[in-house]
Design a protein around this motif. Structure first.
Motif, PDB file in Angstrom:
ATOM      1  N   ALA A  87      -8.923 -20.005 -20.272  1.00 22.60           N
ATOM      2  CA  ALA A  87      -8.541 -21.395 -20.034  1.00 22.60           C
ATOM      3  C   ALA A  87      -9.504 -22.353 -20.733  1.00 22.60           C
ATOM      4  O   ALA A  87      -9.092 -23.396 -21.257  1.00 22.60           O
ATOM      5  CB  ALA A  87      -8.504 -21.677 -18.537  1.00 22.60           C
ATOM      6  N   LEU A  88     -10.785 -22.006 -20.755  1.00 15.73           N
ATOM      7  CA  LEU A  88     -11.770 -22.843 -21.435  1.00 15.73           C
ATOM      8  C   LEU A  88     -11.497 -22.879 -22.934  1.00 15.73           C
ATOM      9  O   LEU A  88     -11.564 -23.937 -23.572  1.00 15.73           O
ATOM     10  CB  LEU A  88     -13.177 -22.305 -21.164  1.00 15.73           C
ATOM     11  CG  LEU A  88     -14.342 -23.107 -21.742  1.00 15.73           C
ATOM     12  CD1 LEU A  88     -14.383 -24.512 -21.154  1.00 15.73           C
ATOM     13  CD2 LEU A  88     -15.662 -22.382 -21.487  1.00 15.73           C
ATOM     14  N   ASN A  89     -11.168 -21.729 -23.498  1.00 15.52           N
ATOM     15  CA  ASN A  89     -10.853 -21.656 -24.918  1.00 15.52           C
ATOM     16  C   ASN A  89      -9.599 -22.470 -25.242  1.00 15.52           C
ATOM     17  O   ASN A  89      -9.537 -23.167 -26.263  1.00 15.52           O
ATOM     18  CB  ASN A  89     -10.667 -20.199 -25.330  1.00 15.52           C
ATOM     19  CG  ASN A  89     -10.638 -20.023 -26.832  1.00 15.52           C
ATOM     20  OD1 ASN A  89     -11.618 -20.279 -27.525  1.00 15.52           O
ATOM     21  ND2 ASN A  89      -9.502 -19.588 -27.356  1.00 15.52           N
ATOM     22  N   ARG A  90      -8.607 -22.398 -24.360  1.00 18.67           N
ATOM     23  CA  ARG A  90      -7.383 -23.188 -24.571  1.00 18.67           C
ATOM     24  C   ARG A  90      -7.675 -24.682 -24.494  1.00 18.67           C
ATOM     25  O   ARG A  90      -7.117 -25.477 -25.262  1.00 18.67           O
ATOM     26  CB  ARG A  90      -6.316 -22.804 -23.540  1.00 18.67           C
ATOM     27  CG  ARG A  90      -5.671 -21.451 -23.778  1.00 18.67           C
ATOM     28  CD  ARG A  90      -4.410 -21.285 -22.946  1.00 18.67           C
ATOM     29  NE  ARG A  90      -4.678 -21.329 -21.518  1.00 18.67           N
ATOM     30  CZ  ARG A  90      -4.972 -20.260 -20.781  1.00 18.67           C
ATOM     31  NH1 ARG A  90      -5.037 -19.058 -21.346  1.00 18.67           N
ATOM     32  NH2 ARG A  90      -5.194 -20.375 -19.483  1.00 18.67           N
ATOM     33  N   ALA A  91      -8.559 -25.068 -23.582  1.00 19.48           N
ATOM     34  CA  ALA A  91      -8.914 -26.485 -23.456  1.00 19.48           C
ATOM     35  C   ALA A  91      -9.628 -26.976 -24.713  1.00 19.48           C
ATOM     36  O   ALA A  91      -9.357 -28.077 -25.208  1.00 19.48           O
ATOM     37  CB  ALA A  91      -9.794 -26.696 -22.226  1.00 19.48           C
ATOM     38  N   ALA A  92     -10.541 -26.159 -25.241  1.00 19.54           N
ATOM     39  CA  ALA A  92     -11.231 -26.535 -26.478  1.00 19.54           C
ATOM     40  C   ALA A  92     -10.257 -26.595 -27.645  1.00 19.54           C
ATOM     41  O   ALA A  92     -10.357 -27.470 -28.515  1.00 19.54           O
ATOM     42  CB  ALA A  92     -12.357 -25.542 -26.765  1.00 19.54           C
ATOM     43  N   ASP A  93      -9.290 -25.671 -27.670  1.00 23.06           N
ATOM     44  CA  ASP A  93      -8.291 -25.672 -28.735  1.00 23.06           C
ATOM     45  C   ASP A  93      -7.392 -26.901 -28.637  1.00 23.06           C
ATOM     46  O   ASP A  93      -7.027 -27.501 -29.660  1.00 23.06           O
ATOM     47  CB  ASP A  93      -7.459 -24.393 -28.664  1.00 23.06           C
ATOM     48  CG  ASP A  93      -6.566 -24.220 -29.883  1.00 23.06           C
ATOM     49  OD1 ASP A  93      -7.097 -24.150 -31.003  1.00 23.06           O
ATOM     50  OD2 ASP A  93      -5.331 -24.169 -29.711  1.00 23.06           O
TER      51      ASP A  93
END
Length: 207
Positions: A135-141
């Motif tokens: 989820a953190l990676n998706r938020a950064a993306d």
């Protein structure tokens, strides 16, 4: 280990990113991640050759590694990541904004004078934007996509974020005026603050 290292840049790779961030989330109260896209790398490869493109990537990788020793990663062809344990979202944003302006100002990439190397960056933070790695990676993306949509050579936060700085840094009057200005200009408050930072750097940072 070789399977966790990008052979061209010698940075950690995407697999190492996932493992390291997952480990950090178990022991750190704050973990910020920045996804960094090299602007127009395809055009550099197509018009100047892939060797020039690789040279740009290697020099940028060295800059990322210097800024974040052991926390810089090559995610894919033209995308990198920097992990910032212990930083708030505001601190991570400012760190990446300094990186962005430094890259734009210091054009030592071996390209013709009419070529400008810039980067676009999306920043997200645990636990503010997500509670686990994917989820953190998706938020950064999502933040990276926002930065691309508003013109590249930007640092952006996830679309749900409205403010860059903590409200306690400003008076209620200043925050109200900022909100009114953003609404009147149809811009995000974070973008207006970034523009103000640019003016501040131009005025005082003579490096």
């Amino acid at each position: 280990m070789e399977k966790y290292t990008d052979t061209m840049t010698h940075l950690h790779n995407n697999k190492a990113l996932e493992l390291n961030v997952q480990a950090l989330l178990k022991k750190e109260d704050n973990v910020a991640i920045a996804l960094i896209d090299v602007d127009h790398l395809k055009e550099i490869n197509d018009e100047l050759g892939s060797e020039k493109g690789d040279e740009v990537l290697q020099k940028l990788a060295a800059a990322f590694a210097k800024l974040a020793p052991d926390q810089a990663y090559r995610v894919s062809g033209d995308e990198f990541a920097i992990v910032m344990p212990g930083l708030t979202l505001e601190q991570a944003f400012l760190k990446m904004e300094l990186l962005r302006t430094s890259i734009e100002a210091n054009q030592h990439y071996g390209l013709p004078d009419n070529w400008l190397v810039t980067v676009t960056i999306g920043v997200a933070q645990y636990p503010r934007d997500a509670k686990e790695y994917q989820a953190l990676n998706r938020a950064a993306d999502a933040a990276l996509m926002t930065a691309k949509e508003i013109g590249r050579n930007q640092v952006a936060l996830p679309p749900t974020e409205e403010m860059v700085m903590k409200s306690c840094y400003y008076s209620s009057i200043s925050l109200r005026r900022l909100k009114q200005l953003a609404e009147g200009l149809n811009k995000k408050e974070s973008l207006l603050l970034r523009e103000a930072l640019d003016d501040l750097f131009k005025k005082y940072d003579k490096r």
